[in-house]
Write a protein that holds these residues in place. Structure first.
Motif, mmCIF file in Angstrom:
data_model
loop_
_atom_site.group_PDB
_atom_site.id
_atom_site.type_symbol
_atom_site.label_atom_id
_atom_site.label_comp_id
_atom_site.label_asym_id
_atom_site.label_seq_id
_atom_site.Cartn_x
_atom_site.Cartn_y
_atom_site.Cartn_z
ATOM 1 N N GLY A 1 0.683 -1.168 0.128
ATOM 2 C CA GLY A 1 0.181 -0.150 -0.115
ATOM 3 C C GLY A 1 0.808 1.228 -0.178
ATOM 4 N N TRP A 2 1.911 1.281 -0.706
ATOM 5 C CA TRP A 2 2.966 2.440 -0.733
ATOM 6 C C TRP A 2 2.283 3.381 -1.541
ATOM 7 C CZ3 TRP A 2 8.298 -0.358 -2.185
ATOM 8 C CH2 TRP A 2 8.598 -1.004 -0.837
ATOM 9 N N LYS A 3 2.781 4.664 -1.362
ATOM 10 C CA LYS A 3 2.242 5.813 -2.124
ATOM 11 C C LYS A 3 3.291 6.201 -3.056
ATOM 12 C CE LYS A 3 -0.934 7.824 0.989
ATOM 13 N NZ LYS A 3 -1.293 8.921 1.824
ATOM 14 N N ALA A 4 3.022 6.512 -4.399
ATOM 15 C CA ALA A 4 4.172 6.853 -5.326
ATOM 16 C C ALA A 4 3.683 7.940 -6.018
ATOM 17 C CB ALA A 4 4.070 5.479 -6.331
ATOM 18 N N GLU A 5 4.939 8.526 -6.530
ATOM 19 C CA GLU A 5 4.704 9.742 -7.354
ATOM 20 C C GLU A 5 5.671 9.495 -8.467
ATOM 21 O OE1 GLU A 5 5.870 13.542 -5.649
ATOM 22 O OE2 GLU A 5 5.023 13.068 -3.668
ATOM 23 N N ILE A 6 5.200 9.675 -9.780
ATOM 24 C CA ILE A 6 5.704 9.566 -11.186
ATOM 25 C C ILE A 6 6.505 10.751 -11.535
ATOM 26 C CG2 ILE A 6 5.660 8.787 -13.316
ATOM 27 C CD1 ILE A 6 3.442 7.080 -12.300
ATOM 28 N N VAL A 7 7.650 10.843 -11.770
ATOM 29 C CA VAL A 7 8.297 12.108 -12.640
ATOM 30 C C VAL A 7 8.805 11.733 -13.832
ATOM 31 C CG1 VAL A 7 10.105 13.772 -12.080
ATOM 32 C CG2 VAL A 7 9.111 12.987 -9.974
ATOM 33 N N ASP A 8 8.562 12.480 -14.749
ATOM 34 C CA ASP A 8 9.197 12.338 -16.145
ATOM 35 C C ASP A 8 9.943 13.479 -16.392
ATOM 36 O OD1 ASP A 8 9.634 11.498 -18.592
ATOM 37 O OD2 ASP A 8 7.567 11.849 -19.341
ATOM 38 N N VAL A 9 11.034 13.537 -16.531
ATOM 39 C CA VAL A 9 12.187 14.822 -16.971
ATOM 40 C C VAL A 9 11.977 14.890 -18.624
ATOM 41 C CG1 VAL A 9 14.122 15.912 -16.627
ATOM 42 C CG2 VAL A 9 13.280 14.373 -14.861
ATOM 43 N N GLU A 10 11.293 15.373 -19.388
ATOM 44 C CA GLU A 10 11.223 15.334 -20.545
ATOM 45 C C GLU A 10 12.551 15.721 -21.212
ATOM 46 O OE1 GLU A 10 8.064 17.460 -22.411
ATOM 47 O OE2 GLU A 10 6.386 16.136 -21.349
ATOM 48 N N THR A 11 13.007 16.776 -20.709
ATOM 49 C CA THR A 11 14.250 17.476 -21.483
ATOM 50 C C THR A 11 15.593 17.171 -20.394
ATOM 51 O OG1 THR A 11 14.103 19.385 -20.236
ATOM 52 C CG2 THR A 11 13.197 19.140 -22.549
ATOM 53 N N ALA A 12 15.654 15.770 -20.083
ATOM 54 C CA ALA A 12 16.603 15.394 -18.993
ATOM 55 C C ALA A 12 18.052 15.670 -19.638
ATOM 56 C CB ALA A 12 16.535 13.942 -18.506
ATOM 57 N N PHE A 13 18.183 15.160 -20.879
ATOM 58 C CA PHE A 13 19.545 15.108 -21.538
ATOM 59 C C PHE A 13 19.909 16.799 -21.494
ATOM 60 C CE2 PHE A 13 19.638 10.765 -23.432
ATOM 61 C CZ PHE A 13 19.886 10.369 -22.183
ATOM 62 N N LEU A 14 19.099 17.838 -21.545
ATOM 63 C CA LEU A 14 19.676 19.085 -21.783
ATOM 64 C C LEU A 14 20.172 19.856 -20.605
ATOM 65 C CD1 LEU A 14 16.630 19.828 -24.388
ATOM 66 C CD2 LEU A 14 18.761 19.093 -24.737
ATOM 67 N N TYR A 15 20.242 19.333 -19.447
ATOM 68 C CA TYR A 15 20.577 19.948 -18.428
ATOM 69 C C TYR A 15 21.775 19.727 -17.933
ATOM 70 C CZ TYR A 15 15.921 21.777 -18.559
ATOM 71 O OH TYR A 15 14.687 22.462 -19.041
ATOM 72 N N GLY A 16 22.555 18.941 -18.280
ATOM 73 C CA GLY A 16 23.938 18.413 -17.809
ATOM 74 C C GLY A 16 25.042 19.416 -18.075
ATOM 75 N N ASP A 17 25.858 19.668 -17.528
ATOM 76 C CA ASP A 17 26.880 20.877 -17.501
ATOM 77 C C ASP A 17 28.042 20.092 -18.271
ATOM 78 O OD1 ASP A 17 25.626 23.155 -16.497
ATOM 79 O OD2 ASP A 17 26.218 22.379 -14.706
ATOM 80 N N MET A 18 28.665 20.498 -19.107
ATOM 81 C CA MET A 18 29.921 19.787 -20.077
ATOM 82 C C MET A 18 31.081 19.947 -19.101
ATOM 83 S SD MET A 18 28.804 18.583 -22.921
ATOM 84 C CE MET A 18 30.098 18.524 -23.993
ATOM 85 N N ASP A 19 31.527 18.907 -19.062
ATOM 86 C CA ASP A 19 32.953 18.923 -18.115
ATOM 87 C C ASP A 19 34.204 18.926 -18.934
ATOM 88 O OD1 ASP A 19 32.689 16.540 -19.106
ATOM 89 O OD2 ASP A 19 32.941 15.277 -17.347
ATOM 90 N N VAL A 20 33.788 18.921 -20.386
ATOM 91 C CA VAL A 20 34.967 18.873 -21.405
ATOM 92 C C VAL A 20 34.943 20.216 -22.483
ATOM 93 C CG1 VAL A 20 36.015 16.477 -21.236
ATOM 94 C CG2 VAL A 20 34.278 17.139 -22.846
ATOM 95 N N GLU A 21 35.818 20.374 -23.010
ATOM 96 C CA GLU A 21 35.396 21.497 -24.067
ATOM 97 C C GLU A 21 34.979 20.761 -25.262
ATOM 98 O OE1 GLU A 21 38.708 24.145 -25.016
ATOM 99 O OE2 GLU A 21 38.223 25.464 -23.376
ATOM 100 N N LEU A 22 33.876 20.948 -25.850
ATOM 101 C CA LEU A 22 33.239 20.272 -27.154
ATOM 102 C C LEU A 22 32.769 21.188 -28.129
ATOM 103 C CD1 LEU A 22 32.669 17.619 -28.123
ATOM 104 C CD2 LEU A 22 30.458 17.453 -27.229
ATOM 105 N N TYR A 23 33.585 21.187 -29.262
ATOM 106 C CA TYR A 23 33.334 22.048 -30.349
ATOM 107 C C TYR A 23 32.409 21.351 -31.317
ATOM 108 C CZ TYR A 23 36.746 25.255 -28.284
ATOM 109 O OH TYR A 23 37.412 26.001 -27.371
#
Length: 158
Positions: free
Chosen positions: A94-116
């Protein structure tokens, strides 16, 4: 010069998405550093349910070289058996659940190398002096297609 902004939701009319899109810098137009290499890109168009086209700029991640363009690309994933077990426990206990869908997940990571990345098709410089051999885009954030996108998102939010 700011090249791209965020905003990838199906509801393009919402003020929230518009504010977010205008506040997040993804890349800068710059001149290619002497010892760096370019990663390709392409536009991908998708017809949404409301009849409007969505345009996404995707990097050609297969052009990236391990150790040069990225150092690590591992991001943890969940096994489907684990998800099934949790769903059974959810129902039985009988647990309660919340669903999260991050539509733009891949667009928020900070680059750790220089990528041209090469200049996307259709991008014109104000002074019309674009030189395709030296002018490029320096990515500040991950975009679709970069090998390290999932890992960078995981590092930032988990």
């Amino acid at each position: 010069t700011n090249v791209m902004n965020r905003g990838d939701s199906d509801d393009d009319s919402s003020e929230e998405n518009e504010e977010e899109a205008n506040s997040t810098e993804v890349a800068l137009i710059t001149v290619l550093a002497g010892d760096k290499r370019l990663v390709g890109c392409k536009w991908v168009f998708k017809l949404k349910k409301n009849g409007v086209y969505r345009a996404r700029l995707c990097a050609k991640g297969y052009d990236q070289i391990p150790g040069v363009d990225y150092t690590e690309n591992f991001a943890p994933v969940v096994n489907d058996v684990t998800i099934r077990i949790v769903l059974v426990l959810y129902k039985l206990l009988g647990w309660k659940a919340e669903i999260v869908d991050v539509e733009t997940a891949f667009l928020y990571g900070d680059m750790d190398v220089e990528l041209y990345m090469e200049l996307p098709e259709g991008i014109e410089l104000f002074d019309n002096s674009a030189n395709p051999e030296t002018d490029c885009v320096l990515l500040d954030k991950t975009i679709y297609g970069t090998v390290q996108a999932a890992r960078q998102w995981w590092k930032k939010f988990m």
